[in-house]
Every structure is written in C-alpha cells, then in structure tokens.
Design a protein around this motif. Sequence first.
Motif, PDB file in Angstrom:
ATOM      1  N   UNK A   1      26.778 -76.737   6.767  1.00 49.71           N
ATOM      2  CA  UNK A   1      25.838 -75.631   5.752  1.00 49.71           C
ATOM      3  C   UNK A   1      24.853 -76.512   5.172  1.00 49.71           C
ATOM      4  N   UNK A   2      25.202 -76.837   4.307  1.00 53.00           N
ATOM      5  CA  UNK A   2      24.663 -77.714   3.533  1.00 53.00           C
ATOM      6  C   UNK A   2      23.714 -78.680   3.728  1.00 53.00           C
ATOM      7  N   UNK A   3      23.706 -79.137   4.547  1.00 53.61           N
ATOM      8  CA  UNK A   3      22.632 -80.162   5.733  1.00 53.61           C
ATOM      9  C   UNK A   3      20.810 -79.275   5.337  1.00 53.61           C
ATOM     10  N   UNK A   4      19.724 -79.440   4.939  1.00 55.36           N
ATOM     11  CA  UNK A   4      18.448 -80.005   5.291  1.00 55.36           C
ATOM     12  C   UNK A   4      17.671 -80.596   6.394  1.00 55.36           C
ATOM     13  N   UNK A   5      18.438 -80.013   7.309  1.00 61.39           N
ATOM     14  CA  UNK A   5      17.689 -81.229   8.879  1.00 61.39           C
ATOM     15  C   UNK A   5      16.386 -81.107   8.817  1.00 61.39           C
ATOM     16  N   UNK A   6      15.607 -82.370   8.965  1.00 60.30           N
ATOM     17  CA  UNK A   6      13.758 -82.103   9.481  1.00 60.30           C
ATOM     18  C   UNK A   6      13.740 -82.675  11.061  1.00 60.30           C
ATOM     19  N   UNK A   7      13.011 -82.798  11.699  1.00 63.45           N
ATOM     20  CA  UNK A   7      12.675 -82.701  12.835  1.00 63.45           C
ATOM     21  C   UNK A   7      11.273 -83.274  12.968  1.00 63.45           C
ATOM     22  N   UNK A   8      11.036 -84.730  13.810  1.00 59.03           N
ATOM     23  CA  UNK A   8       9.623 -85.826  14.221  1.00 59.03           C
ATOM     24  C   UNK A   8       9.889 -85.818  15.582  1.00 59.03           C
ATOM     25  N   UNK A  31      12.546 -87.152  19.794  1.00 57.00           N
ATOM     26  CA  UNK A  31      12.625 -86.504  19.108  1.00 57.00           C
ATOM     27  C   UNK A  31      13.224 -86.886  17.702  1.00 57.00           C
ATOM     28  N   UNK A  32      13.599 -86.819  16.591  1.00 58.46           N
ATOM     29  CA  UNK A  32      14.490 -87.636  15.731  1.00 58.46           C
ATOM     30  C   UNK A  32      14.524 -86.264  14.904  1.00 58.46           C
ATOM     31  N   UNK A  33      16.511 -86.402  14.111  1.00 57.95           N
ATOM     32  CA  UNK A  33      16.529 -85.601  13.613  1.00 57.95           C
ATOM     33  C   UNK A  33      17.374 -85.886  12.311  1.00 57.95           C
ATOM     34  N   UNK A  60      22.390 -83.358  27.315  1.00 54.22           N
ATOM     35  CA  UNK A  60      21.558 -83.536  29.086  1.00 54.22           C
ATOM     36  C   UNK A  60      20.318 -85.069  29.126  1.00 54.22           C
ATOM     37  N   UNK A  61      20.757 -85.800  27.655  1.00 57.05           N
ATOM     38  CA  UNK A  61      19.970 -86.250  27.576  1.00 57.05           C
ATOM     39  C   UNK A  61      20.248 -87.768  26.835  1.00 57.05           C
ATOM     40  N   UNK A  62      19.725 -88.653  26.610  1.00 57.45           N
ATOM     41  CA  UNK A  62      20.180 -90.317  25.778  1.00 57.45           C
ATOM     42  C   UNK A  62      20.011 -90.184  24.509  1.00 57.45           C
ATOM     43  N   UNK A  63      20.865 -90.642  23.681  1.00 55.31           N
ATOM     44  CA  UNK A  63      20.074 -90.354  21.993  1.00 55.31           C
ATOM     45  C   UNK A  63      21.518 -91.696  21.519  1.00 55.31           C
ATOM     46  N   UNK A  64      20.575 -91.585  20.122  1.00 57.00           N
ATOM     47  CA  UNK A  64      21.464 -93.113  19.695  1.00 57.00           C
ATOM     48  C   UNK A  64      21.018 -92.762  17.827  1.00 57.00           C
ATOM     49  N   UNK A  65      22.106 -93.140  16.963  1.00 58.56           N
ATOM     50  CA  UNK A  65      21.923 -93.367  15.621  1.00 58.56           C
ATOM     51  C   UNK A  65      21.428 -93.639  14.924  1.00 58.56           C
ATOM     52  N   UNK A  66      20.288 -94.061  14.020  1.00 56.49           N
ATOM     53  CA  UNK A  66      19.941 -94.737  13.701  1.00 56.49           C
ATOM     54  C   UNK A  66      19.873 -95.301  12.227  1.00 56.49           C
ATOM     55  N   UNK A  78      13.062 -78.236  20.412  1.00 56.22           N
ATOM     56  CA  UNK A  78      13.517 -76.516  20.405  1.00 56.22           C
ATOM     57  C   UNK A  78      15.003 -76.762  21.241  1.00 56.22           C
ATOM     58  N   UNK A  79      14.701 -77.381  21.803  1.00 55.75           N
ATOM     59  CA  UNK A  79      16.375 -77.332  22.336  1.00 55.75           C
ATOM     60  C   UNK A  79      17.589 -77.413  21.851  1.00 55.75           C
ATOM     61  N   UNK A  80      17.882 -79.177  20.826  1.00 57.51           N
ATOM     62  CA  UNK A  80      18.291 -79.556  19.925  1.00 57.51           C
ATOM     63  C   UNK A  80      18.529 -78.707  18.634  1.00 57.51           C
ATOM     64  N   UNK A  81      17.161 -77.958  17.919  1.00 56.62           N
ATOM     65  CA  UNK A  81      17.580 -77.030  17.378  1.00 56.62           C
ATOM     66  C   UNK A  81      18.932 -75.645  17.202  1.00 56.62           C
ATOM     67  N   UNK A  82      18.413 -75.686  18.759  1.00 54.82           N
ATOM     68  CA  UNK A  82      19.366 -74.719  19.123  1.00 54.82           C
ATOM     69  C   UNK A  82      20.951 -75.190  19.197  1.00 54.82           C
ATOM     70  N   UNK A  83      20.957 -76.503  19.687  1.00 54.83           N
ATOM     71  CA  UNK A  83      22.153 -77.136  19.721  1.00 54.83           C
ATOM     72  C   UNK A  83      23.153 -77.178  18.452  1.00 54.83           C
ATOM     73  N   UNK A  84      22.393 -78.052  17.097  1.00 54.60           N
ATOM     74  CA  UNK A  84      22.672 -78.349  15.967  1.00 54.60           C
ATOM     75  C   UNK A  84      22.941 -76.345  15.188  1.00 54.60           C
ATOM     76  N   UNK A  85      22.115 -75.447  15.744  1.00 62.71           N
ATOM     77  CA  UNK A  85      21.905 -74.411  14.540  1.00 62.71           C
ATOM     78  C   UNK A  85      23.667 -74.116  15.248  1.00 62.71           C
ATOM     79  N   UNK A  86      24.126 -73.855  16.576  1.00 64.39           N
ATOM     80  CA  UNK A  86      25.666 -73.811  17.075  1.00 64.39           C
ATOM     81  C   UNK A  86      26.720 -74.368  16.457  1.00 64.39           C
ATOM     82  N   UNK A  87      26.189 -75.723  16.030  1.00 66.06           N
ATOM     83  CA  UNK A  87      26.850 -76.710  15.023  1.00 66.06           C
ATOM     84  C   UNK A  87      26.901 -76.505  13.562  1.00 66.06           C
ATOM     85  N   UNK A  88      25.863 -75.564  13.517  1.00 68.61           N
ATOM     86  CA  UNK A  88      26.213 -74.806  12.142  1.00 68.61           C
ATOM     87  C   UNK A  88      25.560 -75.305  10.685  1.00 68.61           C
TER      88      UNK A  88
END
Length: 110
Positions: free
Chosen positions: A36-43, A53-55, A77-83, A95-105
């Motif tokens: 809840x304290x995170x302020x994420x950005x997307x690019x 897509x980077x978050x 349903x996509x690939x991803x990595x941690x950098x 948009x799909x990533x925002x919805x999924x992260x919003x569901x995570x809080x």
Amino acid sequence: MKEKLFEMGAKFEDAWSGDNKKPKKKESSGETRVPEKHRLWFRREKRRGKWVTIAGPFALPAQEIRALLKRLKKRLGTGGTLKENTLEFQGDIVERLKEALQAEGFRFQD
C-alpha cells in the motif's frame, strides 16, 4: 631466465587479484515497504521490434519480489524478469498489469 622475469618482486604465490574487474555491488536503501505504501510507475519500450512493459520500483525483499513476479507471469500469461528493483514483462500489457498489481494491493503514481 625465470629469475629475471621476477626481479621487481612480483611473485605468482602472492595470489594477484584484479580488483577493478570485480563488479561493484549496488547500494540499496534496504527499505522494505508494504504494497500500500508503494508508488509504482509504468513504462513501455520497444526492443528489437517488440514491446516490453516495465513496472517499478519495488521496495520488497528479493524473495518476495520473485514470488510476486511468478504470480504475475502466471496471471498475465506472459514472460517476465526481475532487473534490479523493477519488473519487466513481454508485451504491451500496461492496463492488465495495473489491474493485477492493484489486486495485490499496490498503488501507482498519477
């Protein structure tokens, strides 16, 4: 002949190391925040003709970020990595990533 090679005092027994060759560790703040304290950005970036897509930035322990990445990849349903402290996903899925992260809080920057 071998004695003349080491006249200056250098010896192989000294176990030389190239300190300048070792990668420097990045200093992290060590701060851990609840979602809840995170302020994420997307690019979005285009790499080799494909979208990425980077978050981020995430202020979580590495183990929790990896677990979050695994859940998101399965859900989207996509690939991803941690950098570093950001997550990178294949495709233009902001948009799909925002919805999924919003569901995570998680929260986002406006």
